[in-house]
Scaffold this motif. Structure first.
Motif, PDB file in Angstrom:
ATOM      1  N   ALA A 189       0.791  -1.320   0.017  1.00 39.58           N
ATOM      2  CA  ALA A 189      -0.084  -0.115   0.096  1.00 39.58           C
ATOM      3  C   ALA A 189       0.799   1.166   0.015  1.00 39.58           C
ATOM      4  O   ALA A 189       0.650   2.372  -0.876  1.00 39.58           O
ATOM      5  CB  ALA A 189      -0.693  -0.084   1.038  1.00 39.58           C
ATOM      6  N   VAL A 190       1.720   1.342   0.931  1.00 43.01           N
ATOM      7  CA  VAL A 190       2.800   2.362   0.714  1.00 43.01           C
ATOM      8  C   VAL A 190       3.585   2.484  -0.471  1.00 43.01           C
ATOM      9  O   VAL A 190       3.523   3.702  -0.981  1.00 43.01           O
ATOM     10  CB  VAL A 190       3.677   2.262   2.001  1.00 43.01           C
ATOM     11  CG1 VAL A 190       4.849   3.300   1.862  1.00 43.01           C
ATOM     12  CG2 VAL A 190       2.981   2.404   3.449  1.00 43.01           C
ATOM     13  N   GLY A 191       3.822   1.543  -1.185  1.00 46.74           N
ATOM     14  CA  GLY A 191       4.609   1.597  -2.403  1.00 46.74           C
ATOM     15  C   GLY A 191       3.440   2.159  -3.542  1.00 46.74           C
ATOM     16  O   GLY A 191       4.138   3.050  -4.094  1.00 46.74           O
ATOM     17  N   TYR A 192       2.387   1.948  -3.188  1.00 47.99           N
ATOM     18  CA  TYR A 192       1.549   2.665  -4.285  1.00 47.99           C
ATOM     19  C   TYR A 192       1.362   4.019  -3.935  1.00 47.99           C
ATOM     20  O   TYR A 192       1.427   4.840  -4.947  1.00 47.99           O
ATOM     21  CB  TYR A 192       0.047   1.813  -4.274  1.00 47.99           C
ATOM     22  CG  TYR A 192      -0.779   2.565  -5.182  1.00 47.99           C
ATOM     23  CD1 TYR A 192      -0.471   2.067  -6.804  1.00 47.99           C
ATOM     24  CD2 TYR A 192      -1.633   3.464  -4.988  1.00 47.99           C
ATOM     25  CE1 TYR A 192      -1.737   2.731  -7.534  1.00 47.99           C
ATOM     26  CE2 TYR A 192      -2.590   4.231  -5.668  1.00 47.99           C
ATOM     27  CZ  TYR A 192      -2.381   3.719  -7.374  1.00 47.99           C
ATOM     28  OH  TYR A 192      -3.219   4.313  -8.073  1.00 47.99           O
ATOM     29  N   LEU A 193       1.120   4.245  -2.888  1.00 45.61           N
ATOM     30  CA  LEU A 193       0.801   5.617  -2.377  1.00 45.61           C
ATOM     31  C   LEU A 193       1.908   6.489  -2.723  1.00 45.61           C
ATOM     32  O   LEU A 193       2.006   7.646  -3.063  1.00 45.61           O
ATOM     33  CB  LEU A 193       0.644   5.754  -0.763  1.00 45.61           C
ATOM     34  CG  LEU A 193      -0.686   5.509  -0.289  1.00 45.61           C
ATOM     35  CD1 LEU A 193      -0.549   5.264   1.309  1.00 45.61           C
ATOM     36  CD2 LEU A 193      -1.675   6.031  -0.837  1.00 45.61           C
TER      37      LEU A 193
END
Length: 175
Positions: free
Chosen positions: A8-12
């Protein structure tokens, strides 16, 4: 940080980059590369730990001694193939994983657990798990609470962005 939250953080992080740099939501393949790269450290280390090859689940894939050369290699290969966007997505995704493994240890004062950053030069003790952040209204707030918020925000943004990456897994529709 829980492995799914790293994705999720990678996407954000990649979505923020594409908005800042290009003024749009992420394209399918680079978004997928960023998410994959955000999980790669755990994809490397967790099976090695389970197999007894390394003592803890944050060693090779989390060490800057491995991460920096890998990110540079991917960048060079992507650049030579005129796919710089994939090199950038990989770098953002992978580095977001390493960067988000640091704050919990700093906030909780478990500085010795930062040994993964230069493993095997520095020792990496066993991971102590979820960290307490404080008490609000008599309820202990842990890192899991914050991670749940991050995960929900990422899923919401990904959905609003049109779910980039999903179309790569759908069979093409031929008329």
């Amino acid at each position: 940080m829980q492995p799914v939250v790293h994705l999720a953080v990678g996407y954000l992080c990649y979505a923020a980059y594409t908005r800042w740099q290009h003024g749009r939501e992420p394209a399918d393949l680079p978004a997928l590369v960023a998410v994959f790269a955000a999980g790669l450290a755990d994809f490397i280390d967790k099976p090695l730990e389970a197999a007894g090859v390394v003592p803890v689940g944050r060693t090779i894939g989390h060490s800057l001694l491995f991460v920096v050369p890998l990110v540079l290699l991917v960048w060079v290969v992507a650049s030579r193939r005129d796919r710089r966007s994939l090199g950038v997505a990989f770098a953002i995704g992978y580095l977001s994983h390493i960067a988000t493994d640091v704050p919990w240890h700093v906030l909780s004062g478990d500085f010795d657990e930062l040994g993964f950053l230069l493993w095997p030069v520095t020792e990496m003790p066993a991971y102590t798990g979820v960290k307490p952040l404080g008490i609000v209204g008599g309820v202990e707030i842990t890192t899991l609470w914050l991670e749940a918020v991050i995960l929900a925000a990422a899923v919401a943004l990904w959905w609003m962005d049109g779910r980039p990456g999903v179309d790569l897994f759908r069979p093409s529709r031929r008329t």
